[in-house]
Enzyme design. Structure first.
Site, mmCIF file in Angstrom:
data_model
loop_
_atom_site.group_PDB
_atom_site.id
_atom_site.type_symbol
_atom_site.label_atom_id
_atom_site.label_comp_id
_atom_site.label_asym_id
_atom_site.label_seq_id
_atom_site.Cartn_x
_atom_site.Cartn_y
_atom_site.Cartn_z
ATOM 1 N N ASN A 37 -2.516 2.749 3.424
ATOM 2 C CA ASN A 37 -1.950 4.081 3.696
ATOM 3 C C ASN A 37 -2.756 5.183 3.003
ATOM 4 O OD1 ASN A 37 0.288 3.501 5.349
ATOM 5 N ND2 ASN A 37 1.411 2.737 3.566
ATOM 6 N N ASP B 219 6.751 1.134 1.981
ATOM 7 C CA ASP B 219 6.435 0.138 0.943
ATOM 8 C C ASP B 219 7.312 0.366 -0.290
ATOM 9 O OD1 ASP B 219 3.805 1.047 2.384
ATOM 10 O OD2 ASP B 219 3.383 -0.982 1.704
ATOM 11 N N PHE C 186 -1.078 -0.488 12.525
ATOM 12 C CA PHE C 186 -1.970 -0.013 11.453
ATOM 13 C C PHE C 186 -2.427 -1.127 10.502
ATOM 14 C CE2 PHE C 186 -3.825 3.125 8.725
ATOM 15 C CZ PHE C 186 -3.575 2.714 7.421
ATOM 16 N N ASN C 187 -1.496 -1.884 9.928
ATOM 17 C CA ASN C 187 -1.869 -2.861 8.898
ATOM 18 C C ASN C 187 -2.904 -3.865 9.403
ATOM 19 O OD1 ASN C 187 -0.191 -1.750 6.990
ATOM 20 N ND2 ASN C 187 1.498 -3.186 7.347
ATOM 21 N N HIS D 268 9.658 -0.016 8.333
ATOM 22 C CA HIS D 268 8.768 -1.141 8.649
ATOM 23 C C HIS D 268 8.777 -2.203 7.536
ATOM 24 C CE1 HIS D 268 6.914 1.259 11.887
ATOM 25 N NE2 HIS D 268 6.649 2.217 11.019
ATOM 26 N N ASP D 269 8.300 -1.823 6.366
ATOM 27 C CA ASP D 269 8.049 -2.807 5.302
ATOM 28 C C ASP D 269 9.309 -3.463 4.758
ATOM 29 O OD1 ASP D 269 5.335 -0.747 4.017
ATOM 30 O OD2 ASP D 269 5.388 -2.225 5.628
ATOM 31 N N ASP E 207 0.856 -1.207 0.000
ATOM 32 C CA ASP E 207 0.000 0.000 0.000
ATOM 33 C C ASP E 207 0.888 1.252 0.000
ATOM 34 O OD1 ASP E 207 -0.866 0.560 3.525
ATOM 35 O OD2 ASP E 207 0.907 -0.412 2.641
ATOM 36 N N THR F 180 2.854 -5.992 2.745
ATOM 37 C CA THR F 180 3.363 -4.884 3.568
ATOM 38 C C THR F 180 2.274 -3.847 3.848
ATOM 39 O OG1 THR F 180 4.085 -3.623 1.638
ATOM 40 C CG2 THR F 180 5.690 -5.156 2.611
HETATM 41 O O1 RIB Z 1 2.415 0.309 10.858
HETATM 42 C C1 RIB Z 1 3.304 0.429 9.782
HETATM 43 C C2 RIB Z 1 2.679 -0.072 8.534
HETATM 44 O O2 RIB Z 1 1.555 0.726 8.201
HETATM 45 C C3 RIB Z 1 3.613 0.015 7.314
HETATM 46 O O3 RIB Z 1 3.296 -1.009 6.416
HETATM 47 C C4 RIB Z 1 3.252 1.329 6.707
HETATM 48 O O4 RIB Z 1 3.491 1.365 5.294
HETATM 49 C C5 RIB Z 1 1.781 1.366 6.973
HETATM 50 O O5 RIB Z 1 1.141 0.626 5.948
HETATM 51 CA CA CA Z 2 2.746 -0.519 4.105
#
Ligand code: RIB
Ligand code: CA
Length: 308
Positions: free
Chosen positions: A39, A15, A164-165, A237-238, A10, A123
């Site tokens: 996102n 990403d 979040f994801n 993160h990703d 996303d 991701t």
């Molecule tokens: O919490 C971080 C995640 O949420 C990452 O994948 C970032 O790109 C968002 O999608």
């Molecule tokens: Ca992401």
């Protein structure tokens, strides 16, 4: 032999870096990229994926997936990634066009046609992956592993309990974590240790390569949000989910049982990690807790040298 992988994303600043890391690796054969709302809206995450890949001179099938979670309204993150979902650099309109096929069709067809088992690297929210597994459960035997960015053993970044994801689509996450497919969970426990610092961003800029400079500009924007929350750098993160597939020894994991909370008043979207194995249930995930950060940053630097 290169590992066949599909990246479901996303974009999203991190990403975008995960995509560039994957395509630069000699260890991976990226068969397709699929996009999901998260996102930003699906229209924007699709456009962002096309723009980043085209900017880097990458040609691959890019297929749009779910515009919203399985059962909930979409949550987006403009405060983190901006109105475009990839604020910072300017991208020329992409010459790369989206596939005529949808994400689920591409995931299912790619797994079916692959001689070797395919590794999925989601991701973003897990909506596309869950939809593929629900509609075609037989593909499970063709999936080597799911190395995902999401969740956390301790804490959350969108609520006190949820990352979040997972929060965007908890029902999808519950389907994925209950699928029986081997999972590597790169949650906040490891990604908050995978920060890139300002001096390292400057190293990218000094490479005088257009893609490395674009990544530096992405991190300039991404860093603004994280500095407001007291981060010394930007958590990548990703890219952690990609790095584990390339070099698993770089990331420390523990086999643990993970459930997904889908109905808690304060805890919906939490990855409930049985850290002390109190339930004695099947250990359905390799949960990541630490990373060799310097080795990780070197992997990112080396990947950038693959591009103009
Ligand atoms: O919490 C971080 C995640 O949420 C990452 O994948 C970032 O790109 C968002 O999608
Ligand atoms: Ca992401």
């Amino acid at each position: 032999m290169k590992k066949p992988v599909i990246i479901d994303c996303d974009p999203g600043h991190d990403d975008a870096i995960a995509l560039l890391l994957a395509f630069a690796s000699d260890a991976l054969d990226v068969k397709a990229v699929t996009t999901v709302a998260g996102n930003q809206t699906l229209e924007k995450t699709l456009r962002n994926a096309l723009n980043v890949l085209d900017f880097a001179g990458i040609e691959v099938e890019v297929a749009a997936g779910a515009a919203k979670p399985l059962m909930r309204d979409l949550i987006i993150a403009p405060e983190v990634h901006g109105e475009s979902g990839l604020d910072g650099p300017a991208f020329p309109p992409s010459k790369l066009k989206p596939s005529k096929r949808g994400a689920v069709e591409v995931i299912v067809d790619t797994v079916r046609k692959s001689d070797a088992k395919v590794t999925l690297i989601p991701t973003g929210p897990l909506t596309n992956i869950a939809m593929a597994l629900i509609s075609h459960p037989e593909i499970k035997e063709g999936i080597e592993r799911i190395s995902l960015m999401g969740g956390a053993c301790f804490g959350g970044n969108w609520t006190p309990a949820a990352e979040f994801n997972i929060l965007v689509d908890p029902e999808a996450a519950s389907i994925v974590f209950g699928s029986g497919i081997p999972i590597t969970m790169c949650g906040l426990d490891v990604t908050h240790r995978a920060q890139i610092y300002e001096d390292e961003v400057e190293t990218l800029r000094k490479m005088n390569r257009k893609v490395a400079t674009m990544v530096a500009e992405l991190l300039d924007f991404f860093g603004k949000f994280h500095s407001r929350f007291g981060f010394k750098g930007s958590p990548l993160h990703d890219p952690c989910a990609v790095a584990w597939v390339i070099d698993p020894g770089m990331i420390a994991t523990r086999k643990l049982h993970v459930d997904i909370e889908t109905s808690g008043e304060f805890t919906t979207g939490a990855t409930v990690v049985d850290y002390y194995n109190v339930l004695k249930k099947d250990k359905n995930a390799d949960v990541a807790f630490d990373i060799d950060r310097e080795r990780f940053i070197k992997m990112i630097f080396d990947a950038m040298k693959h591009y103009d």
